[in-house]
Design an enzyme around this catalytic site. Structure first.
Site, short mmCIF file in Angstrom:
data_model
loop_
_atom_site.label_atom_id
_atom_site.label_comp_id
_atom_site.label_asym_id
_atom_site.label_seq_id
_atom_site.Cartn_x
_atom_site.Cartn_y
_atom_site.Cartn_z
N ALA A 1 4.28 5.94 1.62
CA ALA A 1 5.13 6.75 2.11
C ALA A 1 4.92 6.99 3.88
O ALA A 1 3.60 6.38 4.31
CB ALA A 1 4.80 8.06 1.65
N GLY B 1 3.28 4.41 -1.87
CA GLY B 1 4.65 4.32 -2.33
C GLY B 1 5.45 3.20 -2.25
O GLY B 1 6.26 2.84 -2.98
N GLU C 1 4.49 1.86 -5.50
CA GLU C 1 5.33 2.45 -6.40
C GLU C 1 6.63 2.02 -6.50
O GLU C 1 7.17 2.01 -7.41
CB GLU C 1 4.89 3.91 -6.13
N GLU D 1 -3.83 6.49 -2.23
CA GLU D 1 -3.70 7.76 -1.77
C GLU D 1 -4.98 8.71 -1.84
O GLU D 1 -5.23 9.76 -1.26
CB GLU D 1 -2.41 8.44 -2.62
N1 3HC Z 1 2.74 6.09 7.56
C1 3HC Z 1 2.88 6.33 8.61
N2 3HC Z 1 1.99 5.57 9.85
C2 3HC Z 1 1.61 4.45 9.50
C3 3HC Z 1 1.19 4.27 7.79
C4 3HC Z 1 1.98 5.14 7.09
N3 3HC Z 1 1.82 4.84 5.71
N4 3HC Z 1 0.32 3.31 7.83
C5 3HC Z 1 -0.06 2.74 8.88
N5 3HC Z 1 0.65 3.58 9.93
C6 3HC Z 1 0.58 3.30 11.41
C7 3HC Z 1 -0.71 3.65 12.03
O1 3HC Z 1 -0.94 5.11 12.16
C8 3HC Z 1 -0.73 2.73 13.06
O2 3HC Z 1 -0.23 3.42 14.07
P1 3HC Z 1 -0.64 3.40 15.68
O3 3HC Z 1 -0.34 1.76 15.92
O4 3HC Z 1 0.30 4.25 16.39
O5 3HC Z 1 -2.03 3.51 15.68
C9 3HC Z 1 0.18 1.43 12.62
O6 3HC Z 1 0.86 1.85 11.49
C10 3HC Z 1 -0.53 0.29 12.24
O7 3HC Z 1 -1.80 0.63 11.51
P2 3HC Z 1 -3.33 0.27 11.47
O8 3HC Z 1 -3.82 0.20 12.82
O9 3HC Z 1 -4.24 0.93 10.32
O10 3HC Z 1 -2.96 -1.35 11.00
P3 3HC Z 1 -3.74 -2.34 10.28
O11 3HC Z 1 -3.24 -3.75 10.00
O12 3HC Z 1 -5.28 -2.33 10.47
O13 3HC Z 1 -3.71 -1.45 8.52
C11 3HC Z 1 -2.57 -0.88 6.70
C12 3HC Z 1 -2.43 -1.91 8.04
C13 3HC Z 1 -3.48 -1.61 5.78
C14 3HC Z 1 -1.16 -0.95 5.99
C15 3HC Z 1 -3.12 0.51 7.12
O14 3HC Z 1 -2.41 1.02 8.22
C16 3HC Z 1 -3.21 1.55 5.90
O15 3HC Z 1 -4.02 1.55 5.03
N6 3HC Z 1 -2.12 2.67 6.12
C17 3HC Z 1 -2.15 3.55 5.00
C18 3HC Z 1 -1.66 3.08 3.83
C19 3HC Z 1 -1.76 4.38 2.65
O16 3HC Z 1 -2.50 5.16 2.88
N7 3HC Z 1 -0.53 4.36 2.19
C20 3HC Z 1 -0.29 5.52 1.29
C21 3HC Z 1 0.50 6.45 1.91
S1 3HC Z 1 0.60 7.83 0.83
C22 3HC Z 1 1.92 7.57 -0.41
O17 3HC Z 1 2.55 6.49 -0.06
C23 3HC Z 1 2.31 8.95 -1.22
C24 3HC Z 1 3.13 8.33 -2.19
O18 3HC Z 1 2.29 8.23 -3.28
C25 3HC Z 1 4.25 9.25 -2.43
#
Ligand code: 3HC
Ligand code: NAI
Length: 691
Positions: free
Chosen positions: A66, A106, A109, A129
């Site tokens: 998400a 997501g 998912e 998450e």
């Molecule tokens: N939403 C918004 N922005 C995100 C994002 C997300 N899910 N994931 C990454 N970003 C942004 C970061 O803030 C960063 O922004 P910036 O360049 O402005 O600082 C940019 O994307 C790049 O991220 P990273 O610096 O972390 O890049 P990496 O290549 O090191 O890592 C990644 C990539 C492994 C995808 C890592 O960003 C990550 O782990 N992201 C989060 C994944 C996550 O937690 N997903 C679950 C979200 S909650 C959800 O899905 C709820 C659902 O169940 C309903």
């Protein structure tokens, strides 16, 4: 290609609809992405020229979840993720997710609502998450156990670590690993599905993996118990566990409903808000206003470490872990052998746990060159000095390094508090000198404070920040002052903790309050662990403090089985000590401290509010770039509970005016100590927050 919207394209290739998302940086499920998916699926299903649909992403990754910025910011706009998922799952044509990079949250998912999944060999699959204080709220907790079984599912959602492609294939999370071009491979896979008339697999319909666990709560409860200590204070792990229980015990739709309720509760709560803040704080820390992203960097192919003690060994491991060879220097063979033996033992322990092969242990040890001669550092690109915390010694070492190291090499010190400028001044190249303050144990703790001196070159800073990330640390930039960001904030806390035990609180009570707050340990347990005599001088000690008296009585901490607490031989559990308490009470009586029952609330505020005040000074002096950097230091360097978001975030959430009001009450006893920093007073008066 026909554009569905700005981030989505649809084309028909070889009778297969290819739906491509392109929403940098990580194809997060923002409103345009969801809309594009919805409309794209609708068109693909309606198109008679397409027999199946392949969902693929452009850029560095498949959907990484998400859009975290959207979570908790009011109702989502446009098509909901559920609309998209329903459309995919009920599609009359096979839908295949083609995955590269990371399919997370997501993203996974969404893929779980496709009938089939394929991925490249480097793809990672996970539901992280829990790390954001959440749970997978789009059916992940109900679908995943139906593929991988509840035992593996509870691990995946409860810990949040991703799974590699090989494993995913083995457990049935994906059907095929695509070695060549992903889109081509996925199209070929889809054509095969059509040709063989393979069924449209709807994960929700298959109970075969969860049914055997019904009525056997221990399967999931074992996980709960095994992780209870690590999950202390966190809500999300338990909620994730409950969702997997629901997947086992309830019909799919009811389980989904339960997941939704628990997800919404977490999303609204303070813990997830704090953890989402930390997600961005961590990434923000990499951004330095006057050192732009494109600043040139110094290639670091070989490193030197001076000192093979507690810190030097761990620092060495960080580099060899990523394949960078290290020359490590000591003064005596015995010290060198001892240091390397500790490194080897750490690796052997990892091997015993199955985390490393024996070959890998040997390969890493082989990257370390031990030496007793600093002249061997002539060819390294970076040196990290980790000798005793003594300015004269450090000056002597940097004077030598200046004559030994090649021009352009980075000269770093691991000092925990000393003046980097003074160290730099003994060299003819202060621009190459910097602090890299690792935390103990250096091979484990994620934080490294990168300390810029007045003359440190920007490319040296850029290199150290990038290198920090490369060795899997979280680097935070700090300026020069005594104790930098983290340790400087500890000093005031210690003053109050020492005072509290003279006013009637016991060391255990103070430690318990901070432990209950979520910190790994309180100041007295920490002092016993580090050694009560660190910085104590037997020659000058005259019983002038409780610490002096404990040390004079031979109570030097865990190493003597006695300090603020007693310890049984071979057992590190602190036990309240009558002897230590008598020393404290006698000292208090002599100095005329009236005894009273100090409340837990007062203990907490008097220990933590000085940290906030010091944090404010650190900000106004420009030692930290932003408040969130201070929070990152405390979460990753000192174990501040991430679900409280770091001391500055915590202060903001309490209300700075309330913090100042309490400090004014404490100031009646000690006006000088409790004087609010200018920035704190200003923000409190304006109703502002630390930024
Ligand atoms: N939403 C918004 N922005 C995100 C994002 C997300 N899910 N994931 C990454 N970003 C942004 C970061 O803030 C960063 O922004 P910036 O360049 O402005 O600082 C940019 O994307 C790049 O991220 P990273 O610096 O972390 O890049 P990496 O290549 O090191 O890592 C990644 C990539 C492994 C995808 C890592 O960003 C990550 O782990 N992201 C989060 C994944 C996550 O937690 N997903 C679950 C979200 S909650 C959800 O899905 C709820 C659902 O169940 C309903
Ligand atoms: P330590 O005492 O465990 O190790 C220091 C090592 O340096 C010893 O093995 C000693 O033989 C060696 N040494 C001394 N002089 C030397 C020289 N001239 N050449 C080569 N080796 C020499 O000390 P520790 O704890 O590893 O600390 C090192 C530095 O790291 C200090 O500046 C300390 O303040 C800092 N630090 C320590 C932390 C900790 O928790 N121990 C945390 C963060 C920083």
């Amino acid at each position: 290609m026909a554009a569905i919207n700005d981030v989505t394209d649809l084309e028909i290739r070889d009778g297969i609809a290819v739906l491509t998302l392109d929403s940098p940086p990580v194809n997060a499920l923002s409103a345009p992405v969801r809309d594009g998916l919805y409309k794209g699926m609708q068109q693909a299903i309606a198109d008679d020229n397409a027999a199946a649909v392949v969902l693929v992403c452009a850029g560095r990754t498949f959907i990484a979840g998400a859009d975290i910025t959207e979570l908790g910011s009011g109702g989502p706009q446009g098509a909901s993720l559920t609309d998209v998922q329903d459309m995919m799952e009920s599609s009359p044509k096979p839908v295949v997710a083609a995955i590269h990079g990371t399919a997370l949250g997501g993203g996974l998912e969404t893929a779980l609502c496709c009938h089939y999944r394929v991925g490249v060999p480097t793809a990672l699959f996970g539901l992280p998450e829990v790390k954001l204080g959440l749970l997978p709220g789009a059916g992940g907790t109900q679908r995943l156990p139906r593929i991988v079984g509840p035992e593996m599912a509870v691990e995946m959602v409860g810990i949040g670590e991703p799974m590699g492609a090989e494993k995913a294939l083995e457990v049935g999370l994906i059907s095929e690993i695509i070695k060549g071009d992903l889109t081509e491979g996925a199209i070929a896979f889809a054509k095969k599905l059509v040709a063989e008339n393979r069924p449209l697999v709807r994960v929700r319909d298959d109970d075969s993996k969860v049914a055997p666990a019904r009525g056997k709560p221990e399967i999931i409860d074992n996980f709960r118990k095994a992780h209870a200590r690590k999950n202390r204070g966190f809500l999300a792990p338990e909620y994730n566990i409950q969702c997997i229980e629901a997947a086992v015990e309830l019909p799919f739709e009811e389980g989904l409903k339960r997941e939704g309720e628990l997800f919404r509760e977490l999303l609204k709560g303070p813990q997830s808000a704090a953890q989402r803040y930390m997600f961005f704080a961590e990434r923000q820390a990499a951004k330095i206003p006057d050192v732009p992203k494109d600043t040139s960097q110094i290639p670091v192919r070989k490193v030197g470490v001076i000192g093979a003690g507690t810190m030097g060994g761990g620092i060495t491991m960080n580099f060899v872990n990523v394949g960078i060879p290290v020359t490590i220097i000591e003064t005596a063979q015995e010290a060198l052998d001892r240091g390397l033996a500790v490194v080897r033992r750490n690796y052997e322990n990892s091997a015993k746990k199955g985390k490393l092969t024996q070959d890998e242990v040997e390969r890493r040890m082989g990257l370390i060159t031990p030496s007793l001669d600093m002249a061997d550092l002539g060819d390294v690109d970076m040196v990290i000095e980790a000798v005793f915390e003594n300015m004269d010694l450090k000056r002597e070492i940097f004077t030598k390094l200046d004559t030994i190291c090649k021009q352009g090499a980075i000269l770093a010190t691991n000092t925990s508090a000393l003046d980097i400028n003074e160290i730099a001044a003994v060299t003819k190249r202060p621009e190459s000198v910097i602090g890299t303050h690792f935390f103990s144990p250096a091979n484990v703790m994620k934080l490294v404070e990168v300390v810029r001196g007045d003359k440190t070159a920007k490319e040296v800073i850029a290199t150290c920040m990038a290198l920090g990330k490369k060795i899997d640390k979280i680097p935070v930039l700090a300026g020069v002052c005594h104790g930098f960001i983290g340790n400087r904030m500890l000093f005031g806390r210690r003053v109050q903790a020492d005072k509290l035990i003279l006013e009637g609180a016991t060391p255990k009570r103070v430690d318990d309050v901070l432990y209950e707050f979520g910190l790994p340990m309180g100041p007295f347990a920490m002092s016993d662990l580090a050694g009560v005599d660190v910085g104590w001088n037997p020659k000058t000690s005259q019983g002038g403090s409780v610490r002096d008296r404990l040390c004079e009585a031979g109570r030097r901490g865990q190493k003597t089985n006695a300090g603020y607490y007693d310890y049984k031989e071979g057992d590190r559990t602190p036990v309240e000590s009558d002897v230590a308490l008598k020393i404290i009470r006698d000292f208090a009586a002599e100095k005329g401290y009236p005894q009273r029952d100090v409340s837990d609330q007062e203990i907490l505020e008097r220990c933590l509010f000085p940290m906030i005040n010091e944090g404010a000074k650190i900000l106004e002096e420009g030692i930290a770039i932003r408040a969130s950097d201070i929070d990152v230091v405390w979460v990753y360097g000192y174990g501040w509970p991430v679900y409280r978001g770091g001391p500055m975030y915590w202060a903001n959430s309490l209300g700075l005016d309330k913090v100042v009001a309490r400090m004014e009450e404490f100031a009646k006893d000690d006006p000088e100590f409790w004087k609010p920093a200018g920035l704190l007073a200003k923000l409190a008066a304006e109703g502002g927050k630390f930024q």
